[in-house]
Design a protein around this motif. Structure first.
Motif, PDB file in Angstrom:
ATOM      1  N   MET A 133     -24.766   3.300 -22.490  1.00 12.91           N
ATOM      2  CA  MET A 133     -24.334   3.486 -21.101  1.00 12.91           C
ATOM      3  C   MET A 133     -23.058   4.330 -21.068  1.00 12.91           C
ATOM      4  O   MET A 133     -22.158   4.144 -21.889  1.00 12.91           O
ATOM      5  N   ARG A 134     -22.991   5.243 -20.103  1.00 13.67           N
ATOM      6  CA  ARG A 134     -21.831   6.127 -20.004  1.00 13.67           C
ATOM      7  C   ARG A 134     -20.591   5.357 -19.558  1.00 13.67           C
ATOM      8  O   ARG A 134     -20.641   4.531 -18.666  1.00 13.67           O
ATOM      9  N   ARG A 135     -19.481   5.627 -20.211  1.00 12.70           N
ATOM     10  CA  ARG A 135     -18.221   4.977 -19.864  1.00 12.70           C
ATOM     11  C   ARG A 135     -17.719   5.516 -18.526  1.00 12.70           C
ATOM     12  O   ARG A 135     -17.714   6.722 -18.284  1.00 12.70           O
ATOM     13  N   LYS A 136     -17.292   4.651 -17.646  1.00 16.72           N
ATOM     14  CA  LYS A 136     -16.793   5.044 -16.336  1.00 16.72           C
ATOM     15  C   LYS A 136     -15.301   5.341 -16.425  1.00 16.72           C
ATOM     16  O   LYS A 136     -14.489   4.441 -16.613  1.00 16.72           O
ATOM     17  N   VAL A 137     -14.952   6.613 -16.331  1.00 16.20           N
ATOM     18  CA  VAL A 137     -13.562   7.024 -16.384  1.00 16.20           C
ATOM     19  C   VAL A 137     -13.099   7.339 -14.971  1.00 16.20           C
ATOM     20  O   VAL A 137     -13.635   8.229 -14.323  1.00 16.20           O
ATOM     21  N   GLN A 138     -12.118   6.619 -14.492  1.00 17.24           N
ATOM     22  CA  GLN A 138     -11.615   6.809 -13.140  1.00 17.24           C
ATOM     23  C   GLN A 138     -10.101   6.973 -13.183  1.00 17.24           C
ATOM     24  O   GLN A 138      -9.467   6.669 -14.195  1.00 17.24           O
ATOM     25  N   PRO A 139      -9.505   7.456 -12.093  1.00 17.04           N
ATOM     26  CA  PRO A 139      -8.050   7.537 -12.051  1.00 17.04           C
ATOM     27  C   PRO A 139      -7.411   6.190 -12.390  1.00 17.04           C
ATOM     28  O   PRO A 139      -7.948   5.134 -12.070  1.00 17.04           O
ATOM     29  N   GLN A 140      -6.273   6.234 -13.047  1.00 22.32           N
ATOM     30  CA  GLN A 140      -5.597   5.009 -13.473  1.00 22.32           C
ATOM     31  C   GLN A 140      -5.298   4.119 -12.273  1.00 22.32           C
ATOM     32  O   GLN A 140      -4.863   4.592 -11.230  1.00 22.32           O
ATOM     33  N   ARG A 141      -5.530   2.839 -12.445  1.00 22.12           N
ATOM     34  CA  ARG A 141      -5.171   1.875 -11.413  1.00 22.12           C
ATOM     35  C   ARG A 141      -3.978   1.065 -11.893  1.00 22.12           C
ATOM     36  O   ARG A 141      -4.007   0.465 -12.974  1.00 22.12           O
ATOM     37  N   LEU A 142      -2.913   1.056 -11.094  1.00 19.26           N
ATOM     38  CA  LEU A 142      -1.705   0.310 -11.416  1.00 19.26           C
ATOM     39  C   LEU A 142      -1.856  -1.116 -10.900  1.00 19.26           C
ATOM     40  O   LEU A 142      -2.129  -1.322  -9.719  1.00 19.26           O
ATOM     41  N   MET A 143      -1.650  -2.092 -11.772  1.00 16.74           N
ATOM     42  CA  MET A 143      -1.978  -3.475 -11.461  1.00 16.74           C
ATOM     43  C   MET A 143      -0.727  -4.297 -11.143  1.00 16.74           C
ATOM     44  O   MET A 143       0.384  -4.004 -11.588  1.00 16.74           O
ATOM     45  N   ASN A 144      -0.947  -5.367 -10.369  1.00 16.12           N
ATOM     46  CA  ASN A 144       0.144  -6.250  -9.953  1.00 16.12           C
ATOM     47  C   ASN A 144       0.954  -6.777 -11.129  1.00 16.12           C
ATOM     48  O   ASN A 144       2.188  -6.790 -11.103  1.00 16.12           O
ATOM     49  N   ASP A 145       0.258  -7.255 -12.170  1.00 12.58           N
ATOM     50  CA  ASP A 145       0.963  -7.951 -13.252  1.00 12.58           C
ATOM     51  C   ASP A 145       1.888  -7.035 -14.054  1.00 12.58           C
ATOM     52  O   ASP A 145       2.786  -7.510 -14.746  1.00 12.58           O
ATOM     53  N   LYS A 146       1.715  -5.721 -13.927  1.00  7.36           N
ATOM     54  CA  LYS A 146       2.583  -4.788 -14.645  1.00  7.36           C
ATOM     55  C   LYS A 146       3.790  -4.379 -13.810  1.00  7.36           C
ATOM     56  O   LYS A 146       4.850  -4.064 -14.346  1.00  7.36           O
ATOM     57  N   TYR A 147       3.644  -4.388 -12.494  1.00  9.02           N
ATOM     58  CA  TYR A 147       4.691  -3.860 -11.628  1.00  9.02           C
ATOM     59  C   TYR A 147       5.400  -4.934 -10.796  1.00  9.02           C
ATOM     60  O   TYR A 147       6.371  -4.639 -10.112  1.00  9.02           O
ATOM     61  N   MET A 148       4.893  -6.160 -10.838  1.00  8.11           N
ATOM     62  CA  MET A 148       5.552  -7.265 -10.152  1.00  8.11           C
ATOM     63  C   MET A 148       5.518  -8.492 -11.045  1.00  8.11           C
ATOM     64  O   MET A 148       4.518  -8.736 -11.724  1.00  8.11           O
ATOM     65  N   HIS A 149       6.586  -9.272 -11.019  1.00  7.29           N
ATOM     66  CA  HIS A 149       6.604 -10.512 -11.782  1.00  7.29           C
ATOM     67  C   HIS A 149       5.570 -11.462 -11.187  1.00  7.29           C
ATOM     68  O   HIS A 149       5.391 -11.522  -9.961  1.00  7.29           O
ATOM     69  N   PRO A 150       4.857 -12.216 -12.024  1.00  3.55           N
ATOM     70  CA  PRO A 150       3.812 -13.123 -11.519  1.00  3.55           C
ATOM     71  C   PRO A 150       4.284 -14.080 -10.426  1.00  3.55           C
ATOM     72  O   PRO A 150       3.506 -14.475  -9.561  1.00  3.55           O
ATOM     73  N   SER A 151       5.565 -14.464 -10.455  1.00  2.00           N
ATOM     74  CA  SER A 151       6.078 -15.409  -9.459  1.00  2.00           C
ATOM     75  C   SER A 151       6.602 -14.705  -8.209  1.00  2.00           C
ATOM     76  O   SER A 151       7.028 -15.358  -7.262  1.00  2.00           O
ATOM     77  N   ALA A 152       6.595 -13.367  -8.215  1.00  4.24           N
ATOM     78  CA  ALA A 152       7.123 -12.610  -7.075  1.00  4.24           C
ATOM     79  C   ALA A 152       5.987 -11.929  -6.316  1.00  4.24           C
ATOM     80  O   ALA A 152       4.879 -11.788  -6.817  1.00  4.24           O
ATOM     81  N   SER A 153       6.279 -11.518  -5.084  1.00  5.67           N
ATOM     82  CA  SER A 153       5.280 -10.808  -4.287  1.00  5.67           C
ATOM     83  C   SER A 153       5.734  -9.385  -3.983  1.00  5.67           C
ATOM     84  O   SER A 153       5.113  -8.697  -3.200  1.00  5.67           O
ATOM     85  N   PHE A 154       6.828  -8.957  -4.638  1.00  6.52           N
ATOM     86  CA  PHE A 154       7.327  -7.602  -4.425  1.00  6.52           C
ATOM     87  C   PHE A 154       8.206  -7.177  -5.590  1.00  6.52           C
ATOM     88  O   PHE A 154       8.674  -7.987  -6.392  1.00  6.52           O
ATOM     89  N   HIS A 155       8.442  -5.878  -5.667  1.00  7.84           N
ATOM     90  CA  HIS A 155       9.452  -5.318  -6.565  1.00  7.84           C
ATOM     91  C   HIS A 155       9.872  -3.984  -5.988  1.00  7.84           C
ATOM     92  O   HIS A 155       9.043  -3.246  -5.454  1.00  7.84           O
ATOM     93  N   ILE A 156      11.153  -3.663  -6.083  1.00  8.49           N
ATOM     94  CA  ILE A 156      11.650  -2.400  -5.558  1.00  8.49           C
ATOM     95  C   ILE A 156      12.224  -1.568  -6.695  1.00  8.49           C
ATOM     96  O   ILE A 156      12.888  -2.084  -7.590  1.00  8.49           O
ATOM     97  N   TYR A 157      11.929  -0.275  -6.659  1.00  8.35           N
ATOM     98  CA  TYR A 157      12.416   0.662  -7.657  1.00  8.35           C
ATOM     99  C   TYR A 157      13.228   1.753  -6.961  1.00  8.35           C
ATOM    100  O   TYR A 157      12.906   2.167  -5.842  1.00  8.35           O
ATOM    101  N   SER A 158      14.262   2.229  -7.634  1.00  6.51           N
ATOM    102  CA  SER A 158      14.973   3.430  -7.215  1.00  6.51           C
ATOM    103  C   SER A 158      14.571   4.506  -8.205  1.00  6.51           C
ATOM    104  O   SER A 158      14.965   4.457  -9.380  1.00  6.51           O
ATOM    105  N   GLN A 159      13.753   5.450  -7.758  1.00  9.85           N
ATOM    106  CA  GLN A 159      13.104   6.378  -8.672  1.00  9.85           C
ATOM    107  C   GLN A 159      13.626   7.801  -8.559  1.00  9.85           C
ATOM    108  O   GLN A 159      13.964   8.262  -7.469  1.00  9.85           O
ATOM    109  N   GLN A 160      13.644   8.474  -9.695  1.00 15.21           N
ATOM    110  CA  GLN A 160      13.894   9.912  -9.765  1.00 15.21           C
ATOM    111  C   GLN A 160      12.597  10.553 -10.269  1.00 15.21           C
ATOM    112  O   GLN A 160      12.214  10.341 -11.421  1.00 15.21           O
ATOM    113  N   VAL A 161      11.929  11.306  -9.403  1.00 10.03           N
ATOM    114  CA  VAL A 161      10.651  11.931  -9.771  1.00 10.03           C
ATOM    115  C   VAL A 161      10.903  13.415 -10.001  1.00 10.03           C
ATOM    116  O   VAL A 161      11.167  14.167  -9.062  1.00 10.03           O
ATOM    117  N   ASP A 162      10.842  13.840 -11.277  1.00  8.58           N
ATOM    118  CA  ASP A 162      11.132  15.237 -11.599  1.00  8.58           C
ATOM    119  C   ASP A 162       9.915  16.002 -12.106  1.00  8.58           C
ATOM    120  O   ASP A 162      10.010  17.159 -12.499  1.00  8.58           O
TER     121      ASP A 162
END
Length: 280
Positions: free
Chosen positions: A1-30
């Motif tokens: 079966m062909r592997r389904k390659v799709q755009p990366q999906r950013l998941m909750n557990d990587k960007y928010m602590h499991p006990s939190a419902s939010f996280h804020i970043y101050s970003q520099q995008v260059d």
């Protein structure tokens, strides 16, 4: 079966602590952040710099005061113009922090991505983001309530700023159907049954089906398929992903069915659309 390659999906557990419902970043995008999507909501406010945000195939210019909200239904890529750097606040949050009442106000048309020019009230919006940042660092008593309040004020500022006189002429949707539409618009790439949508509306399936058609003018399955087809077309003209992968990313399960209904809807095949983009 062909592997389904799709755009990366950013998941909750990587960007928010499991006990939190939010996280804020101050970003520099260059540099360009390539096409991706999120499991969470993402609210961004540009503090300085100029760039572009390509969302579901549509390009939006960014400048100081630009504010945009991405839902779990949106693909996007973002980057600065030339050698500039985008400085922005990036608030990611889960559905828990986004009340149904606020969704009903903010997504009046049950859509997804929002883009707004908040230059005229830059100080007020910047102040609310700064408050969220400070509360996220201190984590004092009741910090989540303060963050929720700041988030709600930002979204209401935005809703007020973008409302026009024409909105007063809009036919109001049935509130129960509207709740279901919000769920459908944010999860249409997943498997959604009529029964599940009716549950979000708090109605019996048969009655919901009748009310849905009266409200939208088309049956539930037709509405859902049309959302997927429009999304697939936007992805075809904004990415180099193969047609097969776009088929899966848009919520279709078989390529044959996708190609058939796509041609019925748009009068041309997915490959024709993609080829035209590459030649253009």
């Amino acid at each position: 079966m062909r592997r389904k390659v799709q755009p990366q999906r950013l998941m909750n557990d990587k960007y928010m602590h499991p006990s939190a419902s939010f996280h804020i970043y101050s970003q520099q995008v260059d540099r360009l952040c390539e096409l991706h999507w999120h499991e969470f909501y993402e609210l961004c406010f540009v503090l300085s710099g100029h760039g572009r945000n390509v969302v579901n195939g549509v390009c939006y210019e960014l400048h100081p005061g630009s504010l945009f909200l991405l839902t779990p239904a949106d693909f996007h890529e973002i980057g600065p113009h030339g050698s500039e750097t985008l400085h922005l606040y990036n608030l990611v949050f889960s559905d828990e922090l986004f009340s149904e009442e606020l969704k009903a106000v903010f997504f009046q048309e049950a859509g997804a991505y929002w883009n707004a020019d908040m230059t005229g009230c830059y100080p007020a919006v910047e102040s609310e983001f700064r408050l969220i940042w400070e509360e996220s660092q201190a984590l004092g008593i009741g910090h989540k309530l303060i963050v929720r309040g700041a988030l709600e004020r930002i979204l209401l500022y935005t809703a007020r700023q973008t409302r026009t006189g024409g909105d007063k002429k809009r036919n109001p949707q049935h509130p129960d159907v509207h709740r279901a539409l919000l769920h459908i618009h944010h999860h249409f790439r997943e498997t959604i049954s009529l029964e599940e949508a009716a549950k979000h509306a708090g109605l019996a399936p048969n009655y919901f089906s009748q009310l849905f058609r009266q409200t939208t003018g088309i049956p539930f399955q037709t509405y859902l398929q049309d959302l997927r087809l429009k999304f697939a077309k936007s992805l075809l003209i904004s990415s180099d992903y193969p047609v097969t992968e776009i088929c899966y990313a848009s919520g279709f399960h078989t390529l044959t069915h996708f190609e058939r209904v796509f041609k019925q809807r748009f009068g041309e095949t997915p490959r024709t659309v993609q080829k035209a983009r590459k030649q253009g």
